[in-house]
Design a protein around this motif. Structure first.
Motif, PDB file in Angstrom:
ATOM      1  N   GLU A   1       0.828  -1.207   0.000  1.00  0.00           N
ATOM      2  CA  GLU A   1       0.000   0.000   0.000  1.00  0.00           C
ATOM      3  C   GLU A   1       0.860   1.253   0.000  1.00  0.00           C
TER       4      GLU A   1
ATOM      5  N   SER B   1     -13.454   1.699   0.474  1.00  0.00           N
ATOM      6  CA  SER B   1     -12.334   2.492   1.002  1.00  0.00           C
ATOM      7  C   SER B   1     -11.093   1.646   1.233  1.00  0.00           C
ATOM      8  N   ASP B   2     -11.177   0.329   0.984  1.00  0.00           N
ATOM      9  CA  ASP B   2     -10.011  -0.533   1.169  1.00  0.00           C
ATOM     10  C   ASP B   2      -8.987  -0.265   0.076  1.00  0.00           C
ATOM     11  N   PRO B   3      -7.696  -0.224   0.451  1.00  0.00           N
ATOM     12  CA  PRO B   3      -6.667  -0.040  -0.572  1.00  0.00           C
ATOM     13  C   PRO B   3      -6.715  -1.165  -1.600  1.00  0.00           C
TER      14      PRO B   3
ATOM     15  N   SER C   1      -9.499   5.124  -1.402  1.00  0.00           N
ATOM     16  CA  SER C   1      -8.709   4.927  -0.190  1.00  0.00           C
ATOM     17  C   SER C   1      -7.972   6.214   0.175  1.00  0.00           C
TER      18      SER C   1
ATOM     19  N   TYR D   1     -10.506   8.944   1.322  1.00  0.00           N
ATOM     20  CA  TYR D   1     -10.931   8.759   2.711  1.00  0.00           C
ATOM     21  C   TYR D   1      -9.877   9.288   3.670  1.00  0.00           C
TER      22      TYR D   1
END
Length: 417
Positions: A187, A368-370, A386, A389
């Motif tokens: 990430e 919103s998850d990477p 992501s 957010y």
């Protein structure tokens, strides 16, 4: 990680070690007391009180490394005494000598585990000539021999099972942490790439804006001179007025685009800039106009008052660009994107609404998850929302999403004042 830090991190393991030591010394001590063998129950009860003393000291974090070593040595001596008086190499307790190195392996200051393994192996080897020479003896009465053997077997089985379970759990936790670290590294890497791309795009935008601004100023100056000269020629001025109006309109639109590029290209980390939400939204819409004009209608319902927050203007541009771009991509051939703003008593609320494909219920909690994306491979990294957010959170804001498949989506952003 040094030994002391390792032991402090694993205090729960040390506590479990002490509890198992208390239980085993009490059970064996009680058994030998019942069998009336003072050579066995006195050393076993002494070991129990030593373990209690070590346990009390451990709550004060006094020499945890030394306490661990003393605990292993005490256990080793207790086992040695037990084996010596219950038959030597023929004792059912002989296998208990495997427990100290097993404990040292799990509770591993690196060098100690090898030392305890060697000491245990040496004790087991020495026990053979001692038994052959007749130094060892079996003080267990015949009536207690079977129960003693079962007790030793249960003790070893319980300890090995528990610590094998702990080892398995430790591996699972370690693998989970490794997986989390890898995901975090991935990430971070992608964010760095995204950040570099945004920085490069910002530099490019600033350069383009500067290069466009110069000829715009020349055109603007030329139009002003032309208007001034035509004032004396009223008939010609009347005929040229529509053309001059078109030129001015083009100049105004080009100026707005250049200003938007300048705002977008601002690259600072400061979080105390004066951010006008309406200006940022307008700039974002201008930046995305080449795409939006093919997707139908953009409706703006802005609050009459100025909406100002403290933050980072460049980051907020990026966040709203991502949200409006997602709305545009959610629309099929044609549709409507509505951008609303509202000033409440202690909040500023921004809503970006589209009538596109919507988001399914199972995907709504993942957006919103990477790296989560519903786009085909090569069409997006899944980092846009992501990052959005995180930017909104940095500005003490929050995003709430509501959506119905086939009906569209609404992103409601709130900033505290």
């Amino acid at each position: 990680m040094n030994k002391l830090r390792y032991l402090q991190k694993e205090q729960s393991f040390y506590l479990f070690l002490m509890i198992s030591a208390y239980a085993s010394t009490l059970v064996f001590g009680g058994f030998y007391y019942t069998a009336d063998i003072p050579e066995l129950y006195w050393p076993t009860f002494i070991a129990f009180f030593l373990f209690v003393f070590y346990g009390i000291l451990s709550f004060f974090s006094i020499g945890l490394v030394a306490l661990f070593r003393l605990s292993i040595i005490t256990a080793l001596l207790a086992f040695l005494n037990q084996i010596f008086y219950t038959g030597g190499v023929l004792s059912p307790a002989l296998v208990e000598l495997l427990i100290p190195p097993l404990l040292a392996y799990f509770y591993r200051p690196i060098y100690d585990r090898y030392i305890f393994m060697i000491v245990s192996a040496v004790v087991m080897i020495i026990m053979y000539p001692l038994t052959e020479a007749g130094y060892t003896s079996n003080l267990i009465p015949e009536v207690y021999e079977n129960s003693h053997g079962i007790l030793c077997a249960l003790f070893v089985f319980t300890i090995v099972s528990i610590y094998s379970f702990l080892f398995r759990n430790a591996l699972v936790i370690k693998n989970q942490k490794l997986g989390d670290s890898m995901k975090q590294l991935q990430e971070t890497t992608h964010k760095l790439v995204e950040s570099e791309k945004m920085a490069s795009l910002g530099m490019l935008s600033a350069g383009v804006a500067h290069e466009i601004n110069n000829p715009l100023n020349f055109i603007k100056g030329g139009v002003e001179i032309l208007e001034s000269e035509l004032k004396a020629e009223k008939e010609l001025s009347f005929e040229a007025a529509p053309s001059i109006h078109v030129i001015k309109e083009g100049l105004n639109r080009a100026t707005v685009i250049v200003n938007s590029l300048n705002h977008f290209s601002r690259n600072t980390e400061a979080m105390n800039e004066r951010c006008n939400i309406h200006e940022i939204l307008n700039n974002s819409l201008v930046m995305l106009q080449p795409k939006l004009k093919y997707k139908g209608t953009v409706v703006k319902e802005f609050d009459n008052s100025d909406l100002i927050i403290s933050g980072n203007e460049g980051k907020l541009h990026q966040a709203f660009l991502n949200l409006i771009s997602n709305a545009e991509q959610a629309i099929g051939s044609t549709g409507t994107i509505t951008v609303k703003t509202k000033k409440l008593s202690n909040k500023i609320r921004v809503e970006i609404i589209d009538d596109g494909v919507g988001i399914s219920k199972e995907n709504l909690n993942k957006i919103s998850d990477p790296f989560f994306t519903t786009k085909p491979a090569g069409k997006g990294t899944g980092l846009g929302l992501s990052i959005t957010y995180k930017i909104i959170k940095e500005h003490n804001g929050e995003i709430k999403v509501s959506s119905k498949p086939g009906k569209g989506s609404k992103f409601a952003i709130s900033f505290s004042l």
